[in-house]
Design an enzyme around this catalytic site. Structure first.
Site, PDB file in Angstrom:
ATOM      1  N   TYR A 156      15.325 107.256  30.192  1.00 58.68           N
ATOM      2  CA  TYR A 156      14.063 106.565  29.912  1.00 58.68           C
ATOM      3  C   TYR A 156      12.928 107.569  29.654  1.00 58.68           C
ATOM      4  O   TYR A 156      12.134 107.412  28.725  1.00 58.68           O
ATOM      5  CB  TYR A 156      13.748 105.674  31.116  1.00 58.68           C
ATOM      6  CG  TYR A 156      12.520 104.817  31.019  1.00 58.68           C
ATOM      7  CD1 TYR A 156      12.470 103.723  30.149  1.00 58.68           C
ATOM      8  CD2 TYR A 156      11.411 105.070  31.832  1.00 58.68           C
ATOM      9  CE1 TYR A 156      11.334 102.918  30.094  1.00 58.68           C
ATOM     10  CE2 TYR A 156      10.285 104.262  31.782  1.00 58.68           C
ATOM     11  CZ  TYR A 156      10.254 103.189  30.914  1.00 58.68           C
ATOM     12  OH  TYR A 156       9.133 102.398  30.854  1.00 58.68           O
ATOM     13  N   LYS A 213      10.783 107.893  26.307  1.00 62.09           N
ATOM     14  CA  LYS A 213       9.344 107.607  26.328  1.00 62.09           C
ATOM     15  C   LYS A 213       8.519 108.821  25.885  1.00 62.09           C
ATOM     16  O   LYS A 213       7.467 108.658  25.251  1.00 62.09           O
ATOM     17  CB  LYS A 213       8.921 107.136  27.722  1.00 62.09           C
ATOM     18  CG  LYS A 213       9.398 105.724  28.066  1.00 62.09           C
ATOM     19  CD  LYS A 213       9.064 104.729  26.972  1.00 62.09           C
ATOM     20  CE  LYS A 213       8.924 103.299  27.445  1.00 62.09           C
ATOM     21  NZ  LYS A 213       8.754 102.353  26.323  1.00 62.09           N
TER      22      LYS A 213
HETATM   23  P1  NAD Z   1      10.078  93.411  30.624  1.00 60.27           P
HETATM   24  O1  NAD Z   1      11.511  93.654  30.960  1.00 60.27           O
HETATM   25  O2  NAD Z   1       9.336  92.371  31.387  1.00 60.27           O
HETATM   26  O3  NAD Z   1       9.946  93.092  29.072  1.00 60.27           O
HETATM   27  C1  NAD Z   1      10.671  93.775  28.091  1.00 60.27           C
HETATM   28  C2  NAD Z   1      11.088  92.769  27.035  1.00 60.27           C
HETATM   29  O4  NAD Z   1      11.795  93.459  25.984  1.00 60.27           O
HETATM   30  C3  NAD Z   1      12.051  91.690  27.583  1.00 60.27           C
HETATM   31  O5  NAD Z   1      11.532  90.404  27.311  1.00 60.27           O
HETATM   32  C4  NAD Z   1      13.355  91.969  26.850  1.00 60.27           C
HETATM   33  O6  NAD Z   1      14.101  90.774  26.565  1.00 60.27           O
HETATM   34  C5  NAD Z   1      12.862  92.640  25.569  1.00 60.27           C
HETATM   35  N1  NAD Z   1      13.914  93.457  24.944  1.00 60.27           N
HETATM   36  C6  NAD Z   1      14.773  94.315  25.557  1.00 60.27           C
HETATM   37  N2  NAD Z   1      15.594  94.883  24.662  1.00 60.27           N
HETATM   38  C7  NAD Z   1      15.257  94.373  23.447  1.00 60.27           C
HETATM   39  C8  NAD Z   1      15.735  94.590  22.125  1.00 60.27           C
HETATM   40  N3  NAD Z   1      16.766  95.418  21.900  1.00 60.27           N
HETATM   41  N4  NAD Z   1      15.158  93.928  21.099  1.00 60.27           N
HETATM   42  C9  NAD Z   1      14.135  93.060  21.331  1.00 60.27           C
HETATM   43  N5  NAD Z   1      13.637  92.810  22.565  1.00 60.27           N
HETATM   44  C10 NAD Z   1      14.189  93.466  23.613  1.00 60.27           C
HETATM   45  O7  NAD Z   1       9.336  94.834  30.758  1.00 60.27           O
HETATM   46  P2  NAD Z   1       7.772  95.269  30.723  1.00 60.27           P
HETATM   47  O8  NAD Z   1       7.475  95.909  32.041  1.00 60.27           O
HETATM   48  O9  NAD Z   1       6.898  94.173  30.238  1.00 60.27           O
HETATM   49  O10 NAD Z   1       7.832  96.469  29.666  1.00 60.27           O
HETATM   50  C11 NAD Z   1       7.251  96.419  28.371  1.00 60.27           C
HETATM   51  C12 NAD Z   1       7.148  97.841  27.830  1.00 60.27           C
HETATM   52  O11 NAD Z   1       6.244  98.616  28.645  1.00 60.27           O
HETATM   53  C13 NAD Z   1       8.469  98.602  27.825  1.00 60.27           C
HETATM   54  O12 NAD Z   1       8.537  99.412  26.660  1.00 60.27           O
HETATM   55  C14 NAD Z   1       8.373  99.468  29.056  1.00 60.27           C
HETATM   56  O13 NAD Z   1       9.184 100.617  28.965  1.00 60.27           O
HETATM   57  C15 NAD Z   1       6.892  99.803  29.066  1.00 60.27           C
HETATM   58  N6  NAD Z   1       6.409 100.219  30.376  1.00 60.27           N
HETATM   59  C16 NAD Z   1       6.224  99.324  31.381  1.00 60.27           C
HETATM   60  C17 NAD Z   1       5.727  99.753  32.596  1.00 60.27           C
HETATM   61  C18 NAD Z   1       5.420  98.804  33.703  1.00 60.27           C
HETATM   62  O14 NAD Z   1       4.779  99.206  34.672  1.00 60.27           O
HETATM   63  N7  NAD Z   1       5.812  97.543  33.618  1.00 60.27           N
HETATM   64  C19 NAD Z   1       5.443 101.110  32.811  1.00 60.27           C
HETATM   65  C20 NAD Z   1       5.657 102.006  31.768  1.00 60.27           C
HETATM   66  C21 NAD Z   1       6.117 101.540  30.554  1.00 60.27           C
END
Ligand code: NAD
Length: 305
Positions: free
Chosen positions: A167, A171
């Site tokens: 990851y 990232k």
């Molecule tokens: P989440 O799991 O709630 O949402 C991610 C969504 O992406 C899901 O609905 C999933 O079905 C969809 N998805 C996964 N693989 C896919 C694909 N191949 N094609 C299309 N859709 C796909 O996660 P989140 O926390 O809302 O994360 C959103 C973004 O933010 C991600 O890129 C994550 O890495 C990044 N992020 C989140 C956090 C955090 O604190 N939540 C921190 C750093 C980065």
């Protein structure tokens, strides 16, 4: 209010918009006047399975609120499917102005136990997926001489974390991708920025709770709602923003401008270096500026505000 309609007439393609941060992006972009393609494969946090319901519910919520949304259930991993998302925006929503590369999965495992599949699947969704959708959109953006990208990065890559080599690499790669797009496409008036969010979603909802201290920590994490990330993305994608090539951290009510790598110290010897001299001179001279083996939580050591 003008701020409600910052994206009037725009079309936004948002990946992974069925849940978490992406869902709030979709709702906020629609609220700001954009027509939205809600893409979501609907898999588990680890990327298995497919459930169309979350994306359909988000689109319905947008339509119920008087906005315009279409759904797409394809995977960002598939290069031709990414082209299909862009085509769908043009055909069903009349164009494309904004891409938010938000889809993501996790396969956390300590490095010495990480499998090839753990590596490939995470790199495929985050890094390749961000490339796929961006590349498809780039043709449209170049032709129309405008467009805005948001890519999701993470302090797991920008700073560090345990058990996330796949990851973190993806990232940090996305930060490089965003900067490269910003450089290559500025001549076409196209902007590209990263957001590094902190938000309570199912992705971090899998943290195991062992003791009271961990329970308290998790309760604090829950205060960082996914909806707090969207205003920064909407602002960056509006025509009022000229910002490009930046990385913003967003955590609850805090916004951070994140650093980008630059030399912090240099040493020089006119006659060149032997390995021994590197050990005896260069390293002692620079060591005061060495970085600790920090994790994200060591750097963001105070509670969310
Ligand atoms: P989440 O799991 O709630 O949402 C991610 C969504 O992406 C899901 O609905 C999933 O079905 C969809 N998805 C996964 N693989 C896919 C694909 N191949 N094609 C299309 N859709 C796909 O996660 P989140 O926390 O809302 O994360 C959103 C973004 O933010 C991600 O890129 C994550 O890495 C990044 N992020 C989140 C956090 C955090 O604190 N939540 C921190 C750093 C980065």
């Amino acid at each position: 209010m003008t701020s409600d309609k910052l994206l009037d007439g725009k079309v936004a393609l948002i990946t992974g918009a069925g849940r978490g941060i992406g869902r709030d992006y979709a709702l906020a972009f629609a609220n700001a006047g954009a027509k939205v393609l809600v893409n979501d494969l609907g898999g588990t946090t680890g990327g298995e399975g497919a459930d169309r319901v979350p994306a359909m519910e988000v689109a319905k919520e947008i339509e119920d609120g008087g906005g315009k949304a279409v759904v797409n259930f394809d995977s960002v991993v598939d290069f031709s499917a990414a082209q299909g998302m862009v085509d769908q925006c043009k055909e069903e929503l009349g164009g494309l102005d904004v891409v938010v590369n938000n889809a993501g999965i996790l396969r956390d495992v300590i490095f010495h136990k990480m499998t090839e599949e753990d590596w490939d699947s995470v790199i495929a969704v985050h890094l390749k997926g961000s490339f796929n959708v961006s590349r498809a959109a780039a043709t449209v953006f170049r032709e129309q001489q405008s467009g805005a990208f948001i890519h999701m990065t993470s302090t797991s890559g920008l700073i560090g974390n345990f058990g996330q080599a796949n990851y973190a690499a993806a990232k940090l790669g996305i930060a490089g991708l965003s900067k490269s797009i910003a450089l290559d496409m500025s001549r076409f008036n196209v902007r590209s920025n990263c957001i590094s969010p902190f938000a309570w979603s199912r992705m971090i909802g899998t943290i195991p709770i062992g003791d009271e201290a961990e329970r308290e920590r998790v309760e604090k994490l829950k205060t960082m709602t996914t909806a707090k990330i969207a205003p920064v993305a909407v602002a960056l994608c509006s025509d009022r923003s000229k910002v490009t090539g930046q990385i913003f951290g967003v955590r609850n009510n805090e916004i951070f401008l994140m650093g980008q790598s630059r030399p912090v110290r240099s040493v020089h010897r006119g006659e060149g270096w032997t390995p021994e001299m590197v050990l005896e001179h260069a390293i002692p001279a620079m060591e005061a500026n060495f970085f600790q083996l920090d994790r994200s939580a060591d750097v963001f050591s105070w509670d969310p505000i």
